[in-house]
Design a protein around this motif. Structure first.
Motif, PDB file in Angstrom:
ATOM      1  N   THR A  15      -0.327  16.997  -1.205  1.00  0.00           N
ATOM      2  CA  THR A  15      -0.583  15.588  -0.886  1.00  0.00           C
ATOM      3  C   THR A  15      -0.586  14.753  -2.158  1.00  0.00           C
ATOM      4  OG1 THR A  15      -1.863  16.164   1.082  1.00  0.00           O
ATOM      5  CG2 THR A  15      -2.263  13.988   0.129  1.00  0.00           C
ATOM      6  N   ASN A  16      -1.253  15.244  -3.174  1.00  0.00           N
ATOM      7  CA  ASN A  16      -1.297  14.540  -4.458  1.00  0.00           C
ATOM      8  C   ASN A  16       0.112  14.394  -5.042  1.00  0.00           C
ATOM      9  OD1 ASN A  16      -3.025  13.373  -6.586  1.00  0.00           O
ATOM     10  ND2 ASN A  16      -2.272  15.076  -7.808  1.00  0.00           N
ATOM     11  N   GLN A  17       0.899  15.452  -4.972  1.00  0.00           N
ATOM     12  CA  GLN A  17       2.269  15.413  -5.481  1.00  0.00           C
ATOM     13  C   GLN A  17       3.114  14.417  -4.683  1.00  0.00           C
ATOM     14  OE1 GLN A  17       2.911  19.570  -4.840  1.00  0.00           O
ATOM     15  NE2 GLN A  17       2.322  20.139  -6.927  1.00  0.00           N
ATOM     16  N   GLY A  18       2.919  14.406  -3.383  1.00  0.00           N
ATOM     17  CA  GLY A  18       3.661  13.467  -2.535  1.00  0.00           C
ATOM     18  C   GLY A  18       3.325  12.021  -2.857  1.00  0.00           C
ATOM     19  N   VAL A  19       2.055  11.752  -3.105  1.00  0.00           N
ATOM     20  CA  VAL A  19       1.652  10.388  -3.466  1.00  0.00           C
ATOM     21  C   VAL A  19       2.276   9.982  -4.802  1.00  0.00           C
ATOM     22  CG1 VAL A  19      -0.323   8.944  -4.112  1.00  0.00           C
ATOM     23  CG2 VAL A  19      -0.437  10.373  -2.073  1.00  0.00           C
ATOM     24  N   ALA A  27       7.454   1.874  -6.921  1.00  0.00           N
ATOM     25  CA  ALA A  27       7.511   1.085  -8.162  1.00  0.00           C
ATOM     26  C   ALA A  27       8.958   0.781  -8.540  1.00  0.00           C
ATOM     27  CB  ALA A  27       6.795   1.832  -9.296  1.00  0.00           C
ATOM     28  N   TRP A  28       9.820   1.773  -8.452  1.00  0.00           N
ATOM     29  CA  TRP A  28      11.229   1.563  -8.816  1.00  0.00           C
ATOM     30  C   TRP A  28      11.901   0.557  -7.895  1.00  0.00           C
ATOM     31  CZ3 TRP A  28      12.964   7.372  -8.994  1.00  0.00           C
ATOM     32  CH2 TRP A  28      12.466   7.988 -10.153  1.00  0.00           C
ATOM     33  N   PHE A  29      11.764   0.762  -6.595  1.00  0.00           N
ATOM     34  CA  PHE A  29      12.520  -0.055  -5.658  1.00  0.00           C
ATOM     35  C   PHE A  29      11.940  -1.444  -5.429  1.00  0.00           C
ATOM     36  CE2 PHE A  29      13.995   4.259  -4.462  1.00  0.00           C
ATOM     37  CZ  PHE A  29      15.320   4.087  -4.830  1.00  0.00           C
ATOM     38  N   SER A  30      10.641  -1.595  -5.681  1.00  0.00           N
ATOM     39  CA  SER A  30      10.026  -2.915  -5.510  1.00  0.00           C
ATOM     40  C   SER A  30       9.988  -3.695  -6.825  1.00  0.00           C
ATOM     41  CB  SER A  30       8.596  -2.771  -4.985  1.00  0.00           C
ATOM     42  OG  SER A  30       7.743  -2.257  -6.005  1.00  0.00           O
ATOM     43  N   GLY A  31      10.110  -2.969  -7.937  1.00  0.00           N
ATOM     44  CA  GLY A  31       9.979  -3.620  -9.240  1.00  0.00           C
ATOM     45  C   GLY A  31       8.521  -3.902  -9.598  1.00  0.00           C
ATOM     46  N   LEU A  32       7.590  -3.378  -8.805  1.00  0.00           N
ATOM     47  CA  LEU A  32       6.161  -3.591  -9.040  1.00  0.00           C
ATOM     48  C   LEU A  32       5.559  -2.319  -9.625  1.00  0.00           C
ATOM     49  CD1 LEU A  32       5.296  -5.374  -5.670  1.00  0.00           C
ATOM     50  CD2 LEU A  32       5.673  -6.445  -7.909  1.00  0.00           C
ATOM     51  N   GLU A  33       5.408  -2.322 -10.943  1.00  0.00           N
ATOM     52  CA  GLU A  33       4.876  -1.142 -11.625  1.00  0.00           C
ATOM     53  C   GLU A  33       3.439  -0.825 -11.223  1.00  0.00           C
ATOM     54  OE1 GLU A  33       4.146  -4.757 -13.975  1.00  0.00           O
ATOM     55  OE2 GLU A  33       6.041  -3.850 -13.418  1.00  0.00           O
ATOM     56  N   TRP A  34       2.772  -1.764 -10.578  1.00  0.00           N
ATOM     57  CA  TRP A  34       1.373  -1.575 -10.169  1.00  0.00           C
ATOM     58  C   TRP A  34       1.213  -0.421  -9.187  1.00  0.00           C
ATOM     59  CZ3 TRP A  34      -1.510  -3.949 -13.490  1.00  0.00           C
ATOM     60  CH2 TRP A  34      -1.003  -5.081 -14.131  1.00  0.00           C
ATOM     61  N   PHE A  35       2.270  -0.059  -8.477  1.00  0.00           N
ATOM     62  CA  PHE A  35       2.193   1.092  -7.571  1.00  0.00           C
ATOM     63  C   PHE A  35       1.865   2.379  -8.336  1.00  0.00           C
ATOM     64  CE2 PHE A  35       4.734  -1.511  -4.544  1.00  0.00           C
ATOM     65  CZ  PHE A  35       3.888  -1.386  -3.443  1.00  0.00           C
ATOM     66  N   LEU A  36       2.224   2.416  -9.615  1.00  0.00           N
ATOM     67  CA  LEU A  36       1.941   3.601 -10.424  1.00  0.00           C
ATOM     68  C   LEU A  36       0.443   3.808 -10.647  1.00  0.00           C
ATOM     69  CD1 LEU A  36       4.730   3.229 -13.145  1.00  0.00           C
ATOM     70  CD2 LEU A  36       4.746   4.698 -11.120  1.00  0.00           C
ATOM     71  N   LEU A  37      -0.329   2.733 -10.458  1.00  0.00           N
ATOM     72  CA  LEU A  37      -1.777   2.851 -10.645  1.00  0.00           C
ATOM     73  C   LEU A  37      -2.442   3.719  -9.576  1.00  0.00           C
ATOM     74  CD1 LEU A  37      -2.831  -0.729 -11.795  1.00  0.00           C
ATOM     75  CD2 LEU A  37      -2.585   1.356 -13.175  1.00  0.00           C
ATOM     76  N   ILE A  38      -1.817   3.858  -8.426  1.00  0.00           N
ATOM     77  CA  ILE A  38      -2.411   4.677  -7.358  1.00  0.00           C
ATOM     78  C   ILE A  38      -2.580   6.121  -7.833  1.00  0.00           C
ATOM     79  CG2 ILE A  38      -2.133   5.561  -5.003  1.00  0.00           C
ATOM     80  CD1 ILE A  38      -0.597   2.878  -4.422  1.00  0.00           C
ATOM     81  N   PRO A  39      -1.497   6.809  -8.220  1.00  0.00           N
ATOM     82  CA  PRO A  39      -1.701   8.189  -8.695  1.00  0.00           C
ATOM     83  C   PRO A  39      -2.323   8.243 -10.094  1.00  0.00           C
ATOM     84  CG  PRO A  39       0.613   7.611  -8.853  1.00  0.00           C
ATOM     85  CD  PRO A  39      -0.072   6.472  -8.134  1.00  0.00           C
ATOM     86  N   LEU A  40      -2.076   7.220 -10.907  1.00  0.00           N
ATOM     87  CA  LEU A  40      -2.626   7.223 -12.266  1.00  0.00           C
ATOM     88  C   LEU A  40      -4.148   7.157 -12.248  1.00  0.00           C
ATOM     89  CD1 LEU A  40      -2.337   7.140 -15.342  1.00  0.00           C
ATOM     90  CD2 LEU A  40      -1.923   4.686 -15.174  1.00  0.00           C
ATOM     91  N   LEU A  41      -4.703   6.208 -11.537  1.00  0.00           N
ATOM     92  CA  LEU A  41      -6.163   6.065 -11.490  1.00  0.00           C
ATOM     93  C   LEU A  41      -6.816   7.221 -10.723  1.00  0.00           C
ATOM     94  CD1 LEU A  41      -6.517   2.207 -10.988  1.00  0.00           C
ATOM     95  CD2 LEU A  41      -6.771   3.540 -13.103  1.00  0.00           C
ATOM     96  N   ILE A  54      -7.279  10.685  -3.734  1.00  0.00           N
ATOM     97  CA  ILE A  54      -6.152  11.103  -2.893  1.00  0.00           C
ATOM     98  C   ILE A  54      -6.481  12.435  -2.212  1.00  0.00           C
ATOM     99  CG2 ILE A  54      -3.750  11.890  -2.913  1.00  0.00           C
ATOM    100  CD1 ILE A  54      -3.339   9.828  -5.240  1.00  0.00           C
ATOM    101  N   MET A  55      -7.006  13.371  -2.989  1.00  0.00           N
ATOM    102  CA  MET A  55      -7.356  14.669  -2.417  1.00  0.00           C
ATOM    103  C   MET A  55      -8.549  14.552  -1.466  1.00  0.00           C
ATOM    104  SD  MET A  55      -6.735  17.469  -5.322  1.00  0.00           S
ATOM    105  CE  MET A  55      -5.191  17.613  -6.196  1.00  0.00           C
ATOM    106  N   GLN A  56      -9.492  13.688  -1.798  1.00  0.00           N
ATOM    107  CA  GLN A  56     -10.643  13.497  -0.907  1.00  0.00           C
ATOM    108  C   GLN A  56     -10.194  12.921   0.432  1.00  0.00           C
ATOM    109  OE1 GLN A  56     -13.742  14.659  -1.467  1.00  0.00           O
ATOM    110  NE2 GLN A  56     -12.842  15.491  -3.329  1.00  0.00           N
ATOM    111  N   LEU A  57      -9.277  11.977   0.394  1.00  0.00           N
ATOM    112  CA  LEU A  57      -8.730  11.425   1.625  1.00  0.00           C
ATOM    113  C   LEU A  57      -7.953  12.498   2.388  1.00  0.00           C
ATOM    114  CD1 LEU A  57      -8.366   8.872   3.355  1.00  0.00           C
ATOM    115  CD2 LEU A  57      -6.300   8.386   2.045  1.00  0.00           C
ATOM    116  N   GLY A  58      -7.183  13.297   1.649  1.00  0.00           N
ATOM    117  CA  GLY A  58      -6.417  14.375   2.270  1.00  0.00           C
ATOM    118  C   GLY A  58      -7.296  15.396   2.967  1.00  0.00           C
ATOM    119  N   LYS A  59      -8.494  15.635   2.437  1.00  0.00           N
ATOM    120  CA  LYS A  59      -9.423  16.587   3.058  1.00  0.00           C
ATOM    121  C   LYS A  59      -9.750  16.213   4.499  1.00  0.00           C
ATOM    122  CE  LYS A  59     -12.187  18.525  -0.651  1.00  0.00           C
ATOM    123  NZ  LYS A  59     -13.519  18.562  -1.269  1.00  0.00           N
TER     124      LYS A  59
END
Length: 142
Positions: A15-19, A27-41, A54-59
């Motif tokens: 799940t984490n890898q998929g996110v 981020a690439w297709f929208s041009g909004l680098e802010w999407f990278l903050l989801i897995p980064l944070l 992400i993993m807690q939600l996946g549980k």
């Protein structure tokens, strides 16, 4: 007395890898680098606080007890997460600074590694193994 081995259920790792893959593509297709903050944070939180949202939600979506799934080694996953966080961080900052080529290089690396891991080959595990082999060989030479 044996030491308890910490592990993470495989579906949560995937799940984490998929996110990671989805966030990079967004981020690439929208041009909004802010999407990278989801897995980064989430990754930073996992590394420093021991809580990956992400993993807690996946549980919540696991159908069996976490121990019933194939376990992934916690230490290995921390190593992999460190690599992912570094690549996502460099990619995010590069995009913010207008250094798009560097941003794409690092986000391509992390997205490709995550996608290949979903398919079954762990690049981070391979790097970790090679690093440990290198350290071991160095001890033999001393």
């Amino acid at each position: 007395m044996s030491e308890a081995i910490r592990s993470i259920p495989r579906p949560l790792v995937k799940t984490n890898q998929g996110v990671i893959v989805i966030s990079v593509l967004l981020a690439w297709f929208s041009g909004l680098e802010w999407f990278l903050l989801i897995p980064l944070l989430s990754g930073l939180s996992g590394l420093f606080l021991g809580f990956n949202p992400i993993m807690q939600l996946g549980k919540l979506f696991l159908k069996k007890e976490p121990k019933a799934y194939i376990p992934e080694d916690w230490e290995q996953q921390q190593f992999n997460q460190t690599i992912a966080v570094v690549c996502l961080g460099i990619g995010f900052i590069s995009f913010l600074l207008g250094l798009n080529v560097i941003g794409y290089i690092f986000t391509i690396m992390v997205a490709l590694a995550a996608f290949v891991a979903i398919l079954g080959f762990c690049v981070g595990c391979f790097i970790h193994f090679q690093w440990n082999q290198y350290k071991y060989r160095r001890t033999l030479q001393q």
